[in-house]
Design a protein around this motif. Structure first.
Motif, PDB file in Angstrom:
ATOM      1  N   TYR A  54     -22.152 -22.595  11.329  1.00 26.56           N
ATOM      2  CA  TYR A  54     -22.719 -23.134  10.085  1.00 26.56           C
ATOM      3  C   TYR A  54     -22.793 -24.656  10.149  1.00 26.56           C
ATOM      4  O   TYR A  54     -23.817 -25.260   9.786  1.00 26.56           O
ATOM      5  CB  TYR A  54     -21.868 -22.689   8.893  1.00 26.56           C
ATOM      6  N   LEU A  55     -21.721 -25.301  10.615  1.00 27.56           N
ATOM      7  CA  LEU A  55     -21.700 -26.762  10.685  1.00 27.56           C
ATOM      8  C   LEU A  55     -22.757 -27.301  11.641  1.00 27.56           C
ATOM      9  O   LEU A  55     -23.244 -28.426  11.458  1.00 27.56           O
ATOM     10  CB  LEU A  55     -20.322 -27.249  11.131  1.00 27.56           C
ATOM     11  N   PHE A  63     -16.586 -35.856   8.385  1.00 30.55           N
ATOM     12  CA  PHE A  63     -16.092 -34.717   7.634  1.00 30.55           C
ATOM     13  C   PHE A  63     -17.195 -33.679   7.500  1.00 30.55           C
ATOM     14  O   PHE A  63     -18.387 -34.019   7.576  1.00 30.55           O
ATOM     15  CB  PHE A  63     -15.609 -35.163   6.247  1.00 30.55           C
ATOM     16  N   PRO A  64     -16.824 -32.412   7.281  1.00 30.39           N
ATOM     17  CA  PRO A  64     -17.846 -31.367   7.166  1.00 30.39           C
ATOM     18  C   PRO A  64     -18.760 -31.583   5.976  1.00 30.39           C
ATOM     19  O   PRO A  64     -18.337 -32.019   4.909  1.00 30.39           O
ATOM     20  CB  PRO A  64     -17.015 -30.080   7.001  1.00 30.39           C
ATOM     21  N   VAL A  67     -24.308 -28.922   3.384  1.00 32.30           N
ATOM     22  CA  VAL A  67     -25.733 -28.902   3.036  1.00 32.30           C
ATOM     23  C   VAL A  67     -26.528 -28.627   4.309  1.00 32.30           C
ATOM     24  O   VAL A  67     -26.484 -29.413   5.268  1.00 32.30           O
ATOM     25  CB  VAL A  67     -26.167 -30.249   2.418  1.00 32.30           C
ATOM     26  N   LEU A  68     -27.245 -27.522   4.320  1.00 32.91           N
ATOM     27  CA  LEU A  68     -27.992 -27.136   5.511  1.00 32.91           C
ATOM     28  C   LEU A  68     -29.169 -28.083   5.737  1.00 32.91           C
ATOM     29  O   LEU A  68     -29.928 -28.388   4.812  1.00 32.91           O
ATOM     30  CB  LEU A  68     -28.494 -25.699   5.377  1.00 32.91           C
ATOM     31  N   THR A  69     -29.302 -28.539   6.977  1.00 34.27           N
ATOM     32  CA  THR A  69     -30.410 -29.425   7.339  1.00 34.27           C
ATOM     33  C   THR A  69     -31.248 -28.863   8.485  1.00 34.27           C
ATOM     34  O   THR A  69     -32.058 -29.584   9.072  1.00 34.27           O
ATOM     35  CB  THR A  69     -29.866 -30.808   7.744  1.00 34.27           C
ATOM     36  N   GLY A  70     -31.042 -27.616   8.841  1.00 33.95           N
ATOM     37  CA  GLY A  70     -31.798 -27.005   9.922  1.00 33.95           C
ATOM     38  C   GLY A  70     -31.243 -27.360  11.289  1.00 33.95           C
ATOM     39  O   GLY A  70     -30.138 -27.897  11.409  1.00 33.95           O
ATOM     40  N   ALA A 287     -21.539 -32.328  13.642  1.00 29.52           N
ATOM     41  CA  ALA A 287     -22.639 -31.369  13.758  1.00 29.52           C
ATOM     42  C   ALA A 287     -23.090 -31.235  15.208  1.00 29.52           C
ATOM     43  O   ALA A 287     -23.317 -30.129  15.709  1.00 29.52           O
ATOM     44  CB  ALA A 287     -23.807 -31.804  12.876  1.00 29.52           C
ATOM     45  N   VAL A 288     -23.194 -32.362  15.908  1.00 27.81           N
ATOM     46  CA  VAL A 288     -23.606 -32.330  17.319  1.00 27.81           C
ATOM     47  C   VAL A 288     -22.525 -31.651  18.168  1.00 27.81           C
ATOM     48  O   VAL A 288     -22.828 -30.855  19.062  1.00 27.81           O
ATOM     49  CB  VAL A 288     -23.878 -33.759  17.817  1.00 27.81           C
ATOM     50  N   GLY A 289     -21.257 -31.972  17.887  1.00 36.03           N
ATOM     51  CA  GLY A 289     -20.179 -31.303  18.602  1.00 36.03           C
ATOM     52  C   GLY A 289     -20.166 -29.808  18.356  1.00 36.03           C
ATOM     53  O   GLY A 289     -19.938 -29.012  19.287  1.00 36.03           O
TER      54      GLY A 289
END
Length: 317
Positions: A54-55, A63-64, A67-70, A287-289
């Motif tokens: 999800y992340l 921090f997590p 909100v979804l950004t695709g 997010a990249v990790g």
């Protein structure tokens, strides 16, 4: 007669009820005992896999963010790979993964098979050689990395020792050379895992029916033909199992790289696991990790799922 039969009937009914309760407890008790472990596994393994996935579709930084950004994190990851000059650390990581995975798996399989065939000849001292070959697998990757770091350090280990013995022209600085540092990880990894692979192949060799070998020898088969046409093909399940284990270990390798090379000069020894840790916890790119972690999971799944499918299909026949 009725007064005598009634207690016997009641006693039989009580025994049946007691046996029924006991059998139900025997069925339920293992589930109750395993329930906490099952719940912990579901939450802290599969639950966090879902959370990481999800992340990877968010814009999480330090921090997590929920909100979804695709698939922006995946796009950034691969854009860094193909649109940067010099190559990015992700490009370096996947290149090193290809080099390390190919050499680590290939050399371990070849060396493990050779050692197993050697021990299968009933040589003198087999009982001593087996634990010597297997001992490295008892060590953690941290211990292996530190030991080989001392051994390969030009100012401390092999090179310095040979210089003291008079061989001053000898140079071996791979551990400090960004072009060769990944090969030192291969050396340490092979040293640790080849004995384990040897044990797997030795068990497979000892499981081959000796009558087949004798029949082939009677038919005039040479030792080379015997192994090439009969023994090695019969070890196919062992090859497959060893490949799965080694590939899984190669993809997850992290502590060996850190302990041996500290990432190498400029991160030149990074593997995807090192990239994931660096970007998630040090560069505030969660997010990249997470995206790199999911790619690692998909790579492992691409190896393990076909293996499990083939095993289950064979058992179903």
């Amino acid at each position: 007669m009725n007064t005598v039969a009634t207690p016997e009937i009641n006693l039989t009914s009580e025994r049946k009820i007691g046996n029924s309760i006991r059998s139900r407890l025997q069925d339920v008790l293992p589930k109750i005992v395993l329930a906490p472990s099952f719940a912990v596994t579901v939450i802290f393994v599969y639950g966090f896999i879902v959370w990481t996935a999800y992340l990877s579709f968010t814009n999480s930084k330090t921090f997590p963010s929920y909100v979804l950004t695709g698939p922006r994190a995946y796009q950034r990851l691969w854009r860094w790979t193909f649109e940067t000059d010099p190559p990015s650390s992700w490009y370096t990581s996947i290149t090193n993964m290809g080099i390390f995975g190919f050499l680590y798996v290939g050399i371990c399989l070849a060396l493990g098979l050779f050692l197993a065939i050697l021990l299968d000849q009933k040589i003198r001292g087999e009982g001593l050689l087996r634990p010597i070959y297997l001992y490295p697998m008892a060590l953690s990757f941290i211990v292996t990395g530190v030991a080989w770091k001392w051994f390969l350090d030009p100012g401390l280990g092999l090179e310095q020792t040979l210089h003291q013995w008079g061989w001053t022209s000898f140079h071996f600085d791979w551990i400090k050379n960004k072009d060769f540092v990944i090969y030192t990880v291969v050396i340490a990894g092979v040293w640790q895992a080849s004995g384990f692979v040897m044990a797997m192949f030795l068990a497979g060799l000892r499981g081959i029916d000796g009558e087949i070998m004798k029949a082939a020898q009677i038919d005039g088969a040479t030792t080379f033909q015997l192994y090439r046409r009969i023994v090695i093909p019969m070890l196919r399940p062992v090859f497959l199992s060893a490949f799965i284990v080694l590939a899984h270990m190669a993809i997850k390798s992290y502590d060996l790289v850190v302990a041996l090379t500290s990432g190498g000069p400029g991160g030149s020894a990074w593997l995807p696991s090192n990239f994931m840790y660096e970007y998630t916890f040090k560069r505030n790119e969660m997010a990249v990790g997470s995206a790199s972690a999911i790619i690692m999971l998909m790579t492992i799944s691409a190896i393990i799922v076909p293996y499990l499918y083939s095993e289950l299909r064979e058992k179903a026949r």
